[in-house]
Design a protein around this motif. Structure first.
Motif, PDB file in Angstrom:
ATOM      1  N   SER A 144     -58.080  11.447 -55.592  1.00 25.75           N
ATOM      2  CA  SER A 144     -58.827  11.321 -54.375  1.00 25.75           C
ATOM      3  C   SER A 144     -57.838  12.603 -53.030  1.00 25.75           C
ATOM      4  O   SER A 144     -57.062  13.244 -53.402  1.00 25.75           O
ATOM      5  N   GLY A 145     -59.033  12.320 -51.974  1.00 32.81           N
ATOM      6  CA  GLY A 145     -58.454  13.302 -50.915  1.00 32.81           C
ATOM      7  C   GLY A 145     -58.640  14.126 -50.556  1.00 32.81           C
ATOM      8  O   GLY A 145     -59.678  15.199 -50.895  1.00 32.81           O
ATOM      9  N   TYR A 146     -57.996  14.296 -49.893  1.00 34.13           N
ATOM     10  CA  TYR A 146     -57.532  16.212 -49.139  1.00 34.13           C
ATOM     11  C   TYR A 146     -56.453  17.469 -50.221  1.00 34.13           C
ATOM     12  O   TYR A 146     -55.538  16.907 -50.406  1.00 34.13           O
ATOM     13  N   TRP A 147     -56.317  18.690 -50.798  1.00 33.84           N
ATOM     14  CA  TRP A 147     -55.961  19.317 -51.141  1.00 33.84           C
ATOM     15  C   TRP A 147     -55.797  21.001 -51.085  1.00 33.84           C
ATOM     16  O   TRP A 147     -56.595  21.134 -50.258  1.00 33.84           O
ATOM     17  N   GLY A 148     -54.616  21.256 -50.838  1.00 32.66           N
ATOM     18  CA  GLY A 148     -54.413  22.405 -50.454  1.00 32.66           C
ATOM     19  C   GLY A 148     -55.048  23.214 -52.095  1.00 32.66           C
ATOM     20  O   GLY A 148     -55.185  22.764 -52.512  1.00 32.66           O
ATOM     21  N   GLN A 149     -54.728  24.740 -51.530  1.00 33.45           N
ATOM     22  CA  GLN A 149     -54.806  25.477 -52.379  1.00 33.45           C
ATOM     23  C   GLN A 149     -54.205  25.716 -53.361  1.00 33.45           C
ATOM     24  O   GLN A 149     -54.280  26.084 -54.655  1.00 33.45           O
ATOM     25  N   GLY A 150     -52.559  25.273 -52.931  1.00 36.68           N
ATOM     26  CA  GLY A 150     -51.561  25.473 -54.356  1.00 36.68           C
ATOM     27  C   GLY A 150     -50.190  26.466 -53.717  1.00 36.68           C
ATOM     28  O   GLY A 150     -50.663  27.367 -53.501  1.00 36.68           O
ATOM     29  N   THR A 151     -48.965  26.174 -54.314  1.00 39.05           N
ATOM     30  CA  THR A 151     -48.419  27.572 -54.583  1.00 39.05           C
ATOM     31  C   THR A 151     -47.557  27.641 -55.572  1.00 39.05           C
ATOM     32  O   THR A 151     -47.191  26.505 -55.697  1.00 39.05           O
ATOM     33  N   GLN A 152     -48.138  28.592 -56.304  1.00 36.63           N
ATOM     34  CA  GLN A 152     -46.801  29.220 -57.214  1.00 36.63           C
ATOM     35  C   GLN A 152     -45.053  28.613 -57.691  1.00 36.63           C
ATOM     36  O   GLN A 152     -44.507  29.320 -56.526  1.00 36.63           O
ATOM     37  N   VAL A 153     -44.500  28.050 -58.057  1.00 33.86           N
ATOM     38  CA  VAL A 153     -42.929  27.949 -58.836  1.00 33.86           C
ATOM     39  C   VAL A 153     -42.727  28.496 -59.322  1.00 33.86           C
ATOM     40  O   VAL A 153     -43.428  27.709 -60.851  1.00 33.86           O
ATOM     41  N   GLU A 173     -39.093  24.520 -66.182  1.00 32.87           N
ATOM     42  CA  GLU A 173     -39.979  23.761 -67.287  1.00 32.87           C
ATOM     43  C   GLU A 173     -40.581  23.231 -66.013  1.00 32.87           C
ATOM     44  O   GLU A 173     -41.534  22.444 -66.014  1.00 32.87           O
ATOM     45  N   ASP A 174     -39.552  23.304 -64.927  1.00 34.27           N
ATOM     46  CA  ASP A 174     -40.391  23.007 -63.309  1.00 34.27           C
ATOM     47  C   ASP A 174     -41.515  24.021 -63.105  1.00 34.27           C
ATOM     48  O   ASP A 174     -41.555  23.874 -61.900  1.00 34.27           O
ATOM     49  N   THR A 175     -41.331  25.315 -63.740  1.00 33.09           N
ATOM     50  CA  THR A 175     -42.574  26.419 -63.578  1.00 33.09           C
ATOM     51  C   THR A 175     -44.091  25.691 -63.158  1.00 33.09           C
ATOM     52  O   THR A 175     -44.743  25.030 -64.164  1.00 33.09           O
ATOM     53  N   ALA A 176     -44.807  26.094 -61.879  1.00 30.18           N
ATOM     54  CA  ALA A 176     -46.044  25.701 -62.420  1.00 30.18           C
ATOM     55  C   ALA A 176     -47.119  25.882 -60.569  1.00 30.18           C
ATOM     56  O   ALA A 176     -46.197  26.140 -59.930  1.00 30.18           O
ATOM     57  N   ARG A 218     -47.799  18.669 -59.193  1.00 27.42           N
ATOM     58  CA  ARG A 218     -48.066  19.779 -60.060  1.00 27.42           C
ATOM     59  C   ARG A 218     -49.006  20.329 -61.499  1.00 27.42           C
ATOM     60  O   ARG A 218     -48.805  18.949 -61.326  1.00 27.42           O
ATOM     61  N   GLN A 219     -48.624  21.300 -61.553  1.00 28.24           N
ATOM     62  CA  GLN A 219     -49.522  21.607 -62.942  1.00 28.24           C
ATOM     63  C   GLN A 219     -49.019  23.027 -63.323  1.00 28.24           C
ATOM     64  O   GLN A 219     -49.547  24.136 -63.058  1.00 28.24           O
TER      65      GLN A 219
END
Length: 126
Positions: A113-122, A89-92, A38-39
């Motif tokens: 490394s590896g493959y990544w999804g586009q992310g989902t906002q929480v 603070e878990d918002t990411a 998460r970011q």
């Protein structure tokens, strides 16, 4: 071609829960491990949880213990993340990561490394 896609993000109040999922398509997945990062805005990317596809050994990030859990359905090539007792603070943006392990016995690698999804906002409201 490998494709990774996350689902389930949204807005939740403090103390609530969300269930995220990640679907990986393309090659056979018997040799791949999967995990979640998460970011948050203005912060570095943080490792959350990872799981070895074979054997199911779980690796925990510091923020995940006691509140989050990870699982997978090998027949569906799907990874799940259960987020409980959520705090602001878990918002990411939560990202799914799929990678080939360094070795069969190695823990889930926390690098990029590896493959990544586009992310989902929480988003957790106070």
């Amino acid at each position: 071609q490998v494709q990774v896609e996350e689902f389930g993000g949204g807005l939740v109040q403090t103390g609530g829960s969300l269930n995220l999922s990640c679907v990986a398509s393309g090659p056979p997945w018997s040799s791949y491990d999967m995990g979640w990062f998460r970011q948050a805005p203005g912060k570095e990317r943080e490792f959350v949880l990872g799981i070895k596809w074979i054997g199911g050994t779980v690796s925990y990030g510091d923020s995940a213990k006691g509140r989050f859990s990870i699982s997978r359905d090998k027949s569906k090539n799907t990874l799940y993340l259960r987020l409980s007792s959520l705090r602001p603070e878990d918002t990411a943006v939560y990202y799914c990561n799929v990678k080939i392990p360094v070795s069969p016995d190695a823990a889930f690698a926390r690098g990029d490394s590896g493959y990544w999804g586009q992310g989902t906002q929480v988003t957790v409201s106070s």
